[in-house]
Design an enzyme around this catalytic site. Structure first.
Site, PDB file in Angstrom:
ATOM      1  N   ARG A  46     -13.939   8.209 -11.340  1.00  0.00           N
ATOM      2  CA  ARG A  46     -13.715   7.862 -10.836  1.00  0.00           C
ATOM      3  C   ARG A  46     -15.798   7.443 -10.518  1.00  0.00           C
ATOM      4  O   ARG A  46     -15.708   6.318 -10.275  1.00  0.00           O
ATOM      5  CB  ARG A  46     -13.113   8.172  -9.009  1.00  0.00           C
ATOM      6  CG  ARG A  46     -11.442   7.959  -9.384  1.00  0.00           C
ATOM      7  CD  ARG A  46     -11.113   8.149  -7.986  1.00  0.00           C
ATOM      8  NE  ARG A  46     -10.882   9.558  -7.744  1.00  0.00           N
ATOM      9  CZ  ARG A  46     -10.289  10.736  -7.884  1.00  0.00           C
ATOM     10  NH1 ARG A  46      -9.251  10.102  -8.240  1.00  0.00           N
ATOM     11  NH2 ARG A  46     -10.654  11.859  -7.477  1.00  0.00           N
ATOM     12  N   LYS A 136     -14.474  -0.521   7.118  1.00  0.00           N
ATOM     13  CA  LYS A 136     -13.622  -1.744   7.222  1.00  0.00           C
ATOM     14  C   LYS A 136     -12.478  -0.948   7.629  1.00  0.00           C
ATOM     15  O   LYS A 136     -11.725   0.460   7.328  1.00  0.00           O
ATOM     16  CB  LYS A 136     -13.726  -2.190   5.747  1.00  0.00           C
ATOM     17  CG  LYS A 136     -12.705  -3.236   5.160  1.00  0.00           C
ATOM     18  CD  LYS A 136     -12.213  -3.705   3.605  1.00  0.00           C
ATOM     19  CE  LYS A 136     -11.509  -2.044   3.507  1.00  0.00           C
ATOM     20  NZ  LYS A 136     -10.325  -3.250   1.885  1.00  0.00           N
ATOM     21  N   GLU A 177     -10.618  -7.615   8.466  1.00  0.00           N
ATOM     22  CA  GLU A 177     -10.080  -7.376   7.356  1.00  0.00           C
ATOM     23  C   GLU A 177      -8.484  -7.893   7.753  1.00  0.00           C
ATOM     24  O   GLU A 177      -7.543  -6.744   7.454  1.00  0.00           O
ATOM     25  CB  GLU A 177      -9.309  -6.921   5.873  1.00  0.00           C
ATOM     26  CG  GLU A 177      -9.287  -7.171   5.460  1.00  0.00           C
ATOM     27  CD  GLU A 177      -9.607  -6.608   4.182  1.00  0.00           C
ATOM     28  OE1 GLU A 177     -10.226  -5.712   4.265  1.00  0.00           O
ATOM     29  OE2 GLU A 177      -9.058  -6.665   2.647  1.00  0.00           O
ATOM     30  N   LYS A 219     -12.731 -10.535   7.394  1.00  0.00           N
ATOM     31  CA  LYS A 219     -12.826 -10.555   6.073  1.00  0.00           C
ATOM     32  C   LYS A 219     -10.843 -10.998   5.741  1.00  0.00           C
ATOM     33  O   LYS A 219     -10.724 -10.190   5.939  1.00  0.00           O
ATOM     34  CB  LYS A 219     -12.695  -9.200   5.098  1.00  0.00           C
ATOM     35  CG  LYS A 219     -12.123  -9.205   3.761  1.00  0.00           C
ATOM     36  CD  LYS A 219     -13.092  -7.930   3.032  1.00  0.00           C
ATOM     37  CE  LYS A 219     -12.386  -7.535   1.940  1.00  0.00           C
ATOM     38  NZ  LYS A 219     -12.628  -6.760   1.439  1.00  0.00           N
TER      39      LYS A 219
HETATM   40  C1  5MM Z   1     -10.445  -2.616  -3.237  1.00  0.00           C
HETATM   41  O1  5MM Z   1      -9.446  -2.654  -2.553  1.00  0.00           O
HETATM   42  C2  5MM Z   1      -9.108  -2.201  -1.348  1.00  0.00           C
HETATM   43  C3  5MM Z   1      -9.202  -0.542  -0.999  1.00  0.00           C
HETATM   44  O2  5MM Z   1      -7.021  -1.301  -0.958  1.00  0.00           O
HETATM   45  P1  5MM Z   1      -6.559   1.119  -0.656  1.00  0.00           P
HETATM   46  O3  5MM Z   1      -6.005   0.776   0.826  1.00  0.00           O
HETATM   47  O4  5MM Z   1      -5.095   0.315  -0.992  1.00  0.00           O
HETATM   48  O5  5MM Z   1      -6.912   1.647  -1.802  1.00  0.00           O
HETATM   49  C4  5MM Z   1      -9.307  -3.223  -0.354  1.00  0.00           C
HETATM   50  O6  5MM Z   1      -8.626  -3.041   1.422  1.00  0.00           O
HETATM   51  C5  5MM Z   1     -10.099  -4.551  -0.665  1.00  0.00           C
HETATM   52  O7  5MM Z   1     -10.547  -4.146   0.075  1.00  0.00           O
HETATM   53  C6  5MM Z   1      -9.329  -6.164  -0.143  1.00  0.00           C
HETATM   54  O8  5MM Z   1      -7.705  -5.592   0.067  1.00  0.00           O
HETATM   55  C7  5MM Z   1      -9.399  -6.541  -0.623  1.00  0.00           C
HETATM   56  O9  5MM Z   1      -9.942  -6.490  -2.340  1.00  0.00           O
HETATM   57  P2  5MM Z   1      -9.302  -7.851  -3.419  1.00  0.00           P
HETATM   58  O10 5MM Z   1      -8.625  -6.981  -4.269  1.00  0.00           O
HETATM   59  O11 5MM Z   1      -7.760  -8.360  -2.692  1.00  0.00           O
HETATM   60  O12 5MM Z   1     -10.259  -8.236  -3.482  1.00  0.00           O
END
Ligand code: 5MM
Length: 341
Positions: A46, A136, A177, A219
């Site tokens: 990671r 966020k 978001e 967002k």
């Molecule tokens: C990067 O993914 C973010 C974290 O997701 P998890 O909490 O499930 O691990 C996610 O919140 C992301 O910031 C948003 O959904 C936007 O990502 P996408 O891939 O939809 O652009």
């Protein structure tokens, strides 16, 4: 609360021609993406992966802010500099995901409420010390014949607003978001209605909690047809319906709207954003990206866990950042994709 500092940070996060890199995958989400490619799901991998993304040449020209996960904000780059320090040196604002995930909403099968308010005040104070200047929190809404329910809308809007108020108290800009999932075979009209009512309630609740609109970034998901819809709306319609929705819900004081990509292809995500910025409307907010998958997926595939692929993967990451930077100015085109290929 330092309102001037909040405003300045929020404006910097959505500066013209730039957007936000969402690299805040929790361990399970990161594991899901790595496993698909056969990459070991270790802390080292990671770190190597996130190091690769943040050393892509010129990324700071298109990325104004990066959302980190708890592990990363406490970690060091391979150079030994901490991740937040590295971002600061590049002029990229470091931020942190603070929600504890979307959990099943009692009594409402198939719906979720995002948790994480307990202890949030203390966690925000610590994250500020670690360098975070924004946070966020993602709420998730599922479209079906009977959802999103009013109960899910209310619970998630309330959570987002309480989170946002706590962030501003800590001089941290909240990214708010509300994600209406793309999954399903629904029409674009259904997506419009679900997105509009979710956003309306979110802003009602933000006002209720006295959140300063100038000090947040929204967002949202775009208004699109469902992934499995038989008849899918085209790029222009998505752009028009999404902006129509936002104009009906988002106060003009909000400095910026940074979309999530939500499972769109890389090219769709860039094309939709560019089309919104080419509508010729005088929008009150900057409209940009805060993509996770649509910024990272191609680079992750190229990297594939191998140090031999780092340079090639950096180029792919820089390319997607540039495409979306251009899209945020309405200057993206398919020709630009081909030039790079
Ligand atoms: C990067 O993914 C973010 C974290 O997701 P998890 O909490 O499930 O691990 C996610 O919140 C992301 O910031 C948003 O959904 C936007 O990502 P996408 O891939 O939809 O652009």
């Amino acid at each position: 609360m330092d309102i001037e500092a909040l405003k300045q940070t929020a404006q910097a996060m959505v500066a013209p021609g730039k957007g936000i890199l969402a690299m805040d995958e929790s361990h399970p989400t990161c594991a899901k993406r790595f496993e698909k490619l056969g990459i070991p799901t270790t802390e080292e991998k990671r770190r190597e992966y996130r190091n690769m993304l943040l050393t892509a040449e010129g990324i700071e020209n298109y990325i104004a802010a990066a959302i980190l996960f708890d592990e990363t904000i406490r970690d060091n780059m391979l150079s030994g500099v901490s991740f937040p320090e590295h971002l600061k040196n590049l002029g990229i604002v470091p931020g942190i995901k603070v929600d504890a995930g979307a959990k099943p909403l009692a009594g409402h099968a198939g719906e979720t409420v995002t948790e994480g308010l307990d202890g949030l005040r203390d966690r925000l104070a610590e994250y500020y010390e670690l360098g975070a200047r924004f946070a966020k929190w993602r709420a998730v809404y599922n479209i079906s014949d009977s959802t999103p329910s009013q109960a899910a809308n209310m619970a998630n809007a309330h959570g987002l607003a309480r989170y946002a108020a706590l962030c501003q108290e800590a001089n941290i800009v909240p990214i708010v978001e509300p994600e209406v999932l793309i999954n399903g075979d629904h029409s674009i009209q259904r997506s419009f209605e679900a997105t509009q009512s979710a956003q309306q309630l979110v802003f009602d609740q933000l006002r209720e909690q006295d959140v300063v609109m100038e000090g947040i970034v929204l967002k949202p998901s775009m208004v699109t047809s469902g992934l499995d819809a038989a008849d899918k709306a085209g790029v222009q319609e998505v752009a028009e319906r999404t902006i129509e929705c936002l104009l009906s819900t988002v106060p003009a004081e909000v400095p910026g709207i940074a979309f999530l990509s939500g499972g769109q292809t890389d090219e769709e995500a860039s094309a939709h954003l560019s089309a919104m910025n080419s509508l010729g409307k005088d929008l009150p907010w900057n409209v940009t990206f805060s993509y996770g998958r649509a910024l990272q997926q191609a680079a992750m595939t190229t990297w594939n866990g191998s140090p031999d692929n780092v340079d090639a993967a950096r180029k792919v990451a820089a390319h997607r950042a540039r495409m979306n930077g251009l899209a945020s100015l309405g200057q993206y085109s398919e020709e630009l994709e081909k030039e790079a290929a």
